[in-house]
Design a protein around this motif. Structure first.
Motif, PDB file in Angstrom:
ATOM      1  N   ILE A  89       0.819  -1.211   0.000  1.00 36.80           N
ATOM      2  CA  ILE A  89       0.000   0.000   0.000  1.00 36.80           C
ATOM      3  C   ILE A  89       0.856   1.265   0.000  1.00 36.80           C
ATOM      4  CG2 ILE A  89      -1.667   1.319   1.366  1.00 36.80           C
ATOM      5  CD1 ILE A  89      -2.836  -1.359   2.277  1.00 36.80           C
ATOM      6  N   ILE A  90       1.921   1.301   0.792  1.00 34.80           N
ATOM      7  CA  ILE A  90       2.707   2.529   0.972  1.00 34.80           C
ATOM      8  C   ILE A  90       3.295   3.064  -0.343  1.00 34.80           C
ATOM      9  CG2 ILE A  90       4.767   3.507   2.062  1.00 34.80           C
ATOM     10  CD1 ILE A  90       4.119   1.817   4.527  1.00 34.80           C
ATOM     11  N   PRO A  91       3.992   2.243  -1.157  1.00 40.21           N
ATOM     12  CA  PRO A  91       4.529   2.810  -2.404  1.00 40.21           C
ATOM     13  C   PRO A  91       3.446   3.321  -3.350  1.00 40.21           C
ATOM     14  CG  PRO A  91       5.647   0.765  -1.906  1.00 40.21           C
ATOM     15  CD  PRO A  91       4.495   0.876  -0.956  1.00 40.21           C
ATOM     16  N   SER A  92       2.338   2.585  -3.430  1.00 42.86           N
ATOM     17  CA  SER A  92       1.282   3.054  -4.331  1.00 42.86           C
ATOM     18  C   SER A  92       0.626   4.315  -3.802  1.00 42.86           C
ATOM     19  CB  SER A  92       0.251   1.955  -4.574  1.00 42.86           C
ATOM     20  OG  SER A  92      -0.396   1.605  -3.374  1.00 42.86           O
ATOM     21  N   LYS A  93       0.490   4.422  -2.489  1.00 39.16           N
ATOM     22  CA  LYS A  93      -0.063   5.653  -1.906  1.00 39.16           C
ATOM     23  C   LYS A  93       0.878   6.827  -2.146  1.00 39.16           C
ATOM     24  CE  LYS A  93      -3.915   4.297  -0.053  1.00 39.16           C
ATOM     25  NZ  LYS A  93      -5.193   4.755  -0.553  1.00 39.16           N
ATOM     26  N   GLY A  94       2.180   6.584  -2.032  1.00 34.28           N
ATOM     27  CA  GLY A  94       3.155   7.640  -2.316  1.00 34.28           C
ATOM     28  C   GLY A  94       3.063   8.105  -3.755  1.00 34.28           C
ATOM     29  N   THR A  95       2.910   7.149  -4.655  1.00 33.75           N
ATOM     30  CA  THR A  95       2.782   7.492  -6.072  1.00 33.75           C
ATOM     31  C   THR A  95       1.477   8.241  -6.327  1.00 33.75           C
ATOM     32  OG1 THR A  95       4.045   5.536  -6.670  1.00 33.75           O
ATOM     33  CG2 THR A  95       2.755   6.550  -8.406  1.00 33.75           C
ATOM     34  N   LYS A  96       0.381   7.727  -5.773  1.00 29.15           N
ATOM     35  CA  LYS A  96      -0.916   8.364  -5.987  1.00 29.15           C
ATOM     36  C   LYS A  96      -0.967   9.756  -5.369  1.00 29.15           C
ATOM     37  CE  LYS A  96      -3.009   4.887  -7.986  1.00 29.15           C
ATOM     38  NZ  LYS A  96      -3.262   4.898  -9.397  1.00 29.15           N
ATOM     39  N   LYS A  97      -0.365   9.907  -4.186  1.00 31.04           N
ATOM     40  CA  LYS A  97      -0.372  11.211  -3.518  1.00 31.04           C
ATOM     41  C   LYS A  97       0.352  12.268  -4.347  1.00 31.04           C
ATOM     42  CE  LYS A  97       0.285  13.356   0.953  1.00 31.04           C
ATOM     43  NZ  LYS A  97      -1.003  13.999   0.991  1.00 31.04           N
ATOM     44  N   PHE A  98       1.362  11.846  -5.066  1.00 32.75           N
ATOM     45  CA  PHE A  98       2.112  12.770  -5.904  1.00 32.75           C
ATOM     46  C   PHE A  98       1.616  12.777  -7.345  1.00 32.75           C
ATOM     47  CE2 PHE A  98       4.763  12.591  -2.261  1.00 32.75           C
ATOM     48  CZ  PHE A  98       5.571  13.703  -2.279  1.00 32.75           C
ATOM     49  N   GLY A  99       0.442  12.173  -7.581  1.00 32.18           N
ATOM     50  CA  GLY A  99      -0.183  12.250  -8.896  1.00 32.18           C
ATOM     51  C   GLY A  99       0.242  11.196  -9.885  1.00 32.18           C
ATOM     52  N   GLY A 100       0.727  10.066  -9.430  1.00 39.49           N
ATOM     53  CA  GLY A 100       1.223   9.042 -10.339  1.00 39.49           C
ATOM     54  C   GLY A 100       0.201   7.979 -10.658  1.00 39.49           C
ATOM     55  N   SER A 101       0.619   7.029 -11.483  1.00 39.71           N
ATOM     56  CA  SER A 101      -0.240   5.932 -11.921  1.00 39.71           C
ATOM     57  C   SER A 101       0.384   4.596 -11.516  1.00 39.71           C
ATOM     58  CB  SER A 101      -0.389   5.987 -13.444  1.00 39.71           C
ATOM     59  OG  SER A 101       0.862   5.694 -14.053  1.00 39.71           O
TER      60      SER A 101
END
Length: 166
Positions: free
Chosen positions: A67-79
């Motif tokens: 969850i953490i890496p994907s949340k980091g990516t999503k929080k910064f606008g990533g896919s």
């Protein structure tokens, strides 16, 4: 037989420490198996509290690891391309003969993944790659911290029963 179980348990715990930041190796689950192997010896008394608590923590942290890496990516606008790029970049960075490949690889992988997703928006790709990298670092740090704690638990149990084990 007890000595073999202790040795295999120690190997599992060490693999768990390295696996906490190397995705090609099992991480915290390997460390937990090492503790379990120690409790399977005849010399060490079963402590279901230690096994249960360490198991629950291992499951929670393993879930958070995804969850953490994907949340980091999503929080910064990533896919999801950035998340996959981070993982692929990490593997490449481990084997690439460059200094700090384990840090540079995930960032470049996320950046390339985001550029594949949207090649026109470079600013968003850099921002998402940064988020993915920060998420990966945070996740790896939590995994490493708990793997070291599991190593400490393993060693303290071995030390407590050293007269019976050896």
């Amino acid at each position: 037989m007890d000595l073999l179980l202790v040795l295999l348990g120690f190997i599992c715990v060490i693999v768990g420490v390295f696996g906490s930041f190397l995705p090609v190796l099992p991480g915290l689950s390997s460390s937990w198996v090492g503790i379990l192997l120690l409790y399977l010896t005849k010399a060490v008394e079963n402590n279901y509290w230690v096994l249960g608590i360490t198991f629950v923590l291992m499951v929670i942290i393993t879930i958070l690891d995804y969850i953490i890496p994907s949340k980091g990516t999503k929080k910064f606008g990533g896919s999801s391309y950035g998340v996959w790029g981070t993982n692929i970049g990490l593997v490449v960075g481990i084997f690439a003969p460059i200094p700090f490949g384990i840090i540079i690889g995930p960032f470049l992988g996320a950046l390339i993944g985001e550029l594949i997703y949207d090649s026109q928006n470079h600013k968003r790709a850099i921002k998402a790659a940064t988020g993915s990298l920060l998420g990966f670092i945070a996740s790896s740090f939590v995994n490493f911290l708990f793997a070291v704690v599991y190593l400490g638990i393993f060693l303290s149990i071995v030390w407590e029963y050293r007269n019976i084990l050896f």
